[in-house]
Design an enzyme around this catalytic site. Structure first.
Site, PDB file in Angstrom:
ATOM      1  N   ASP A   1       0.821  -1.209   0.000  1.00 26.54           N
ATOM      2  CA  ASP A   1       0.000   0.000   0.000  1.00 26.54           C
ATOM      3  C   ASP A   1       0.854   1.258   0.000  1.00 26.54           C
ATOM      4  O   ASP A   1       0.332   2.361  -0.131  1.00 26.54           O
ATOM      5  CB  ASP A   1      -0.932   0.001   1.222  1.00 26.54           C
ATOM      6  CG  ASP A   1      -2.351  -0.384   0.839  1.00 26.54           C
ATOM      7  OD1 ASP A   1      -2.572  -0.691  -0.346  1.00 26.54           O
ATOM      8  OD2 ASP A   1      -3.229  -0.364   1.726  1.00 26.54           O
TER       9      ASP A   1
ATOM     10  N   ASP B   1     -10.502  -8.288  11.567  1.00 24.67           N
ATOM     11  CA  ASP B   1     -10.279  -9.735  11.677  1.00 24.67           C
ATOM     12  C   ASP B   1     -11.387 -10.427  12.472  1.00 24.67           C
ATOM     13  O   ASP B   1     -12.019 -11.369  11.985  1.00 24.67           O
ATOM     14  CB  ASP B   1      -8.898 -10.006  12.297  1.00 24.67           C
ATOM     15  CG  ASP B   1      -8.477  -8.948  13.293  1.00 24.67           C
ATOM     16  OD1 ASP B   1      -9.393  -8.311  13.862  1.00 24.67           O
ATOM     17  OD2 ASP B   1      -7.273  -8.769  13.521  1.00 24.67           O
TER      18      ASP B   1
END
Lengths: 844, 214
Positions: A307, A451
């Site tokens: 990124d 998550d």
């Protein structure tokens, strides 16, 4: 008019300008150098050697400076850059004072010693097996019987928790339970653990029932408000205790499932390594280790998801022969990065590693078997393991000795969750099945803990998850306390967000125990406010004489003692291996202040706040005291100290009619001060010596000397940059010599060019020369990537002994205060004494 | 433990610390039917040793002719020795193909092929182990870490030979010639030497293999 009067004392004191009151004050402490008269010679002859000796023993930096003497006498001895830390005299005194109560306790227990020894000779394992068998008969018998047993147990608990008892009866019940527990805890096995949990449930439920029904003062006023706050905090603690028992009572301990011999049946795996701003040297080992995992070459694809869109990373990926993926924007941070990669890859399974979590070669082979065995299994998680100390461990010096904050979660909680099919995804060191993940829309982006939320969504769809407690990857812990706290804040806020937006107690698709496990995982993060309540609760009485608990101190003791004793015995039993007694309080006390606000805000408005990435791989270059972080704790310490001070007149004069109440609140405030001391100790950041963390490893190493001799040695530790070896004999090597060092991996031996940097006492410190990518890959394979790299990590950990643990927390509390005082003094010294000296210099 | 030098170079004595190499030995006396058993020596590590002895070109030619005629010459000589039952006899020979090596193979219960970690050694593998001959084990010698190829050769050999390849390759180590030059045993000269460690490992591995034979 006063001037002539002042002139004489002014001259005597050395005040140059009698009109300056500040100078008077200063001269009371600091003599002007010119005015200091020489000492009589005979006195000097006696004193000088004495002073020199004292100065040496106390490590006084400069014997001519009063400040240094104070410093050495009162505070921790100043550190020469290379010197070992040495406790100051006060510290020794403090330690012996702290040791006194413990010694006294031991003395009181002495008559019981023969009984204890007698018990130790008995083999309790047969009894343990019998209890286990009985428990299994209920659990695995006919479903009807199981159900009846559960109902009967529930009714019994309800009755025992709510039946009113007289004071003496309550004490007797406690005595019987305690004695029984001391016997039961000697029985091995899970059945006896359940018995201990039952006792704890009874004691704690009786306490909370009594508190709710008998001790609330409902007359409006300050008493009521504080009382309600306290009872709310206590009820929360009780709830978490009960949920924790449900979650952790029976860890599943899932074994590995072997893969079929025919590798053509093994599925394809995409490995995602997302990175945003971490340096290449952190990411490189992870990539090289991932490439070295044992899996058919054509079925393993490594993807670096950058990124940061860095050219350096693109070049590295090309050189290493892995896929490099970038995306047009950085929306949704890591979750978005992973979701984008899913669109451009197509493997059956996705293994995710944070860019600093280095997997071992056996990662896929130990985990993938479960996916083949259970087609509904959508996610498998393995523990997160850290080979560098986290801020707690570094600042308290407990690395690898006391289980760290995370070991409870990965050692017990996830394994307990797994029994109820509620193990959740932790973002890294895990494998996901592509199909189900696509079905829930990829990694969740609604919350900052993507998550856990993803796992929740998978569970809602009826998929299974798995947890294998086998360390198959390792990484760096967060470096500084502030980043550690930042990470915990993110988790806490994310969990609160999920609790608000996708509450596991509501909605469809979950089983009851999955709901409870998720609820506990989220509610657990709300400990901030309750902990702050406990840290301030005795102050209401000590400062303002507010009775927050409307009961006599003896009655309170009759209820609260069984609750505290039984729950700590039960918890020591189920989590002792993963968290020592009293450490939870210490960890929570440090984080409470910072967790309290974000969780509250996230509960009120889940959208508020932003995502922050934790920085890793940094270096704390010097000791310092993190004031910005510890300020709230310094304030709490001051408040509690005030409370302790006020307790004395209360005890003797103002509240002499209720000494028990005063003493109880006093003890509470002192306990708070101990925990706050530990929090302060954590805030005192210790200097880190190495950039690359050394991992202990004892394997043979072959040392190729420049003259052609080859020596057999043993490694001591390694890092990405160097190796420590024990040579046993003098090889005549001095720093600067270039050697090669060979490490073996099965039948392969890889050697690496290195330079000797330290040669001392049969030990060599080697620093690797610049290595080719191939060499670096080999190095990772021979070190971090070994299948057994983390197997015996916890070997040196001591087991939990509650009293020892208490002593340890106490001493950390004391150290925390010393570090605080030391820092205060250093600040005072640099600001006032130095200025004083400078002025004196100018006057000369 | 009895070491037999069955190599015309007659140099095994030097490695065992017996200097200078004896002129009389198994071959020089045996050729003429003399009392070769009397030439046996024992070194300070109490290893018994039977030298080859010095033979001139003509003597060698005659000795080799004798060996060609009697393939069990060495086996018969060794059989005639009155050795304790648990004695291991180690016979050093020149490299294949050679009549000396053939004699040793006939006499032995176990062969140890010494290989280098290079392509030539790998190609020469088929020279070893005639069908039906004595059990054969392999060991890599003079392994050098800087040779990038050595790991590949090792992997290939392991694949072909499996457990018959010794788990301990012997490293090329300057301590070995240095110890020989100093006339001291390797262990004594350089206790931390990698080669010494490898040889010890090899020794116990062979010991275990011999025990399996019985």
């Amino acid at each position: 008019m006063l001037r002539p009067l002042l002139l004489r004392p002014a001259r005597a004191l050395g005040v140059e300008n009698p009109g300056d009151p500040g100078l008077w004050l200063k001269r009371l402490f600091v003599l002007p150098p010119a005015e200091s008269r020489p000492w009589p010679r005979w006195l000097l002859r006696i004193l000088q050697p004495l002073i020199a000796l004292m100065a040496r023993e106390l490590q006084v930096r400069d014997p001519r400076r009063l400040g240094d003497w104070l410093y050495a006498l009162v505070l921790v001895a100043p550190l020469a850059p290379d010197a070992q830390r040495r406790p100051s005299i006060l510290m020794e005194v403090g330690r012996s004072l702290l040791g006194l109560p413990l010694r006294l306790l031991r003395l009181l227990m002495a008559p019981l010693r023969p009984l204890q020894r007698r018990f130790e000779r008995i083999d309790f394992s047969a009894a343990g097996r019998r209890v286990d068998a009985a428990a299994n008969a209920f659990a695995l018998g006919s479903p009807l019987m199981t159900r009846l047993a559960v109902i009967a147990a529930g009714v019994l608990l309800l009755v025992t928790a709510t039946t009113p008892l007289g004071l003496h009866q309550q004490f007797m019940m406690f005595g019987i339970m305690w004695a029984a527990t001391l016997l039961i805890r000697r029985l091995p096995g899970n059945g006896p653990t359940l018995l201990m949990l039952a006792f704890s449930l009874i004691a704690s439920s009786r306490y909370i029932w009594w508190r709710l029904t008998q001790t609330l003062d409902l007359d409006p006023g300050a008493d009521m408000i504080l009382g309600l706050g306290l009872i709310a905090a206590e009820t929360y603690t009780w709830l978490i205790l009960v949920l924790g028992y449900v979650q952790n009572a029976w860890p599943l301990k899932r074994p590995t499932v072997p893969l079929p011999a025919d590798t053509s049946l093994w599925p394809t795996v995409d490995v995602y390594i997302p990175s945003y701003n971490e340096p290449l040297k952190v990411v490189k080992p992870t990539v090289l280790a991932a490439m070295s995992m044992d899996w058919p070459r054509d079925k393993l694809r490594i993807h670096l998801l950058d990124d940061g869109r860095r050219d350096e990373f693109r070049r590295f990926a090309a050189q290493a022969g892995i896929h490099y993926i970038v995306r047009p924007d950085n929306a949704h941070a890591k979750a978005g990065n992973l979701n984008h990669a899913m669109k451009v890859t197509n493997g059956d399974f996705i293994a995710i590693f944070d860019c600093d979590h280095i997997p071992v070669r056996s990662f896929l082979q130990t985990t993938m078997g479960w996916f083949l065995k259970d087609p509904k299994c959508a996610m498998l998680q393995t523990p997160h393991h850290f080979f560098s100390p986290d801020p707690f461990e570094r600042n308290l010096g407990t690395f690898r000795r006391v289980p760290n904050e995370g070991s409870l979660f990965y050692g017990l909680v996830q394994d307990g969750n797994d029994l109820w099919n509620a193990a959740f995804f932790c973002g890294s060191c895990a494998i996901l099945r592509r199909g189900p993940l696509m079905e829930v829309g990829g990694i969740a982006v609604e919350t900052v803990t993507e998550d856990a939320h993803t796992a929740l969504k998978l569970h809602r769809r009826g998929y299974n998850t798995a947890y294998i407690k086998l360390t198959q990857a390792a990484g760096l812990a967060t470096e500084s306390l502030s980043s550690h706290i930042g990470q915990r804040i993110r988790w806490a806020r994310g969990m609160a967000q999920i609790f608000r937006t996708d509450n596991p107690l509501l909605g469809r698709g979950l089983k009851l125990f999955q709901r409870l496990c998720y609820a506990n995982a989220m509610l657990h993060f709300f400990y901030g406010l309750p902990r702050l309540v406990f840290l301030t609760a005795p102050l209401g009485y000590l400062y303002f004489e507010l009775h927050v608990i409307n009961a006599a101190a003896t009655t309170l003791a009759a209820y609260v003692l069984p609750h505290l004793v039984q729950s700590s015995l039960a918890n020591s039993r189920i989590q002792g291996q993963y968290r020592h007694s009293f450490w939870a309080e210490a960890y929570e006390s440090v984080l409470a202040w910072y967790i309290a606000l974000p969780t509250t805000i996230a509960m009120l408005n889940p959208k508020a706040g932003s995502f922050n990435v934790t920085a890793k791989g940094g270096l704390i270059e010097r000791d310092y005291f993190d004031w910005s972080i510890s300020l709230p704790y310094v304030a709490l310490v001051a408040l509690n100290l005030g409370g302790v001070a006020l307790a004395i007149p209360r005890l003797l004069v103002w509240n002499a009619h209720e000494p028990a109440t005063v003493l109880m609140n006093l003890a509470w405030a002192v306990y708070n001060l101990v925990m706050l001391g530990a929090a302060l100790g954590v805030a005192a950041e210790s200097r880190q010596v190495r950039v690359a963390h050394r991992v202990p490893m004892r394997v043979p190493a072959t040392l190729y000397l420049p003259d052609g001799r080859v020596a057999r040695t043993e490694t001591e530790d390694y890092s990405t940059q160097g190796l420590g070896v024990v040579v046993g004999a003098d090889l005549g090597l001095s720093p600067g010599v270039h050697v090669r060092v060979g490490l073996s991996r099965g039948d392969q031996e890889c050697s690496f060019p290195a330079r000797v940097v330290v040669a001392r006492g049969g030990r060599l410190g080697l620093h690797f020369d610049t290595m080719s990518l191939e060499d670096e890959r080999n190095l990772i394979q021979c070190t971090f990537g070994r299948a057994d790299a983390w197997l015996d990590w916890t070997e040196e950990q001591q087991s939990d002994r509650p009293l020892v643990s208490l002593g340890e927390v106490l001493s950390f509390g004391a150290k925390g205060y010393l570090r605080l005082a030391q820092d205060l003094y250093t600040r005072f010294e640099s600001r006032w004494l130095r200025r004083g000296r400078r002025e004196a210099g100018i006057a000369n | 433990m009895l070491a037999v030098d069955f190599d015309p170079q007659n140099s095994l004595a030097l490695k065992l610390g017996i200097v200078p190499a004896p002129a009389e030995g198994l071959a020089s006396r045996g050729l003429l039917g003399g009392d070769w058993q009397a030439t046996a020596r024992t070194n300070s590590d109490r290893i018994q040793f039977l030298p080859f002895g010095r033979l001139d070109r003509d003597g060698l030619r005659r000795f080799e002719a004798l060996l060609a005629e009697q393939p069990r010459w060495l086996a018969q000589r060794l059989g005639a020795l009155d050795l304790p039952a648990d004695t291991a006899v180690l016979i050093d020979t020149p490299r294949l193909p050679s009549v000396y090596a053939d004699q040793a193979i006939t006499a032995a219960g176990l062969q140890l092929a010494i290989l280098r970690a290079d392509a030539a050694s790998y190609a020469a593998l088929r020279m070893f182990g005639a069908p039906g001959s004595t059990p054969l084990l392999y060991v890599l010698n003079k392994v050098e870490a800087t040779h990038r190829l050595q790991n590949d050769v090792r992997a290939l050999l392991r694949q072909d030979l499996g457990e018959r390849l010794a788990p301990y390759p012997v490293h090329r180590d300057e301590s070995v010639p240095e110890a020989e030059a100093a006339n001291r045993s390797l262990i004594d000269y350089a206790v931390h030497s990698q080669a010494a460690y490898d040889l010890q490992g090899l020794g116990s591995w062979l010991h275990a293999a011999l025990a399996r034979l019985d």
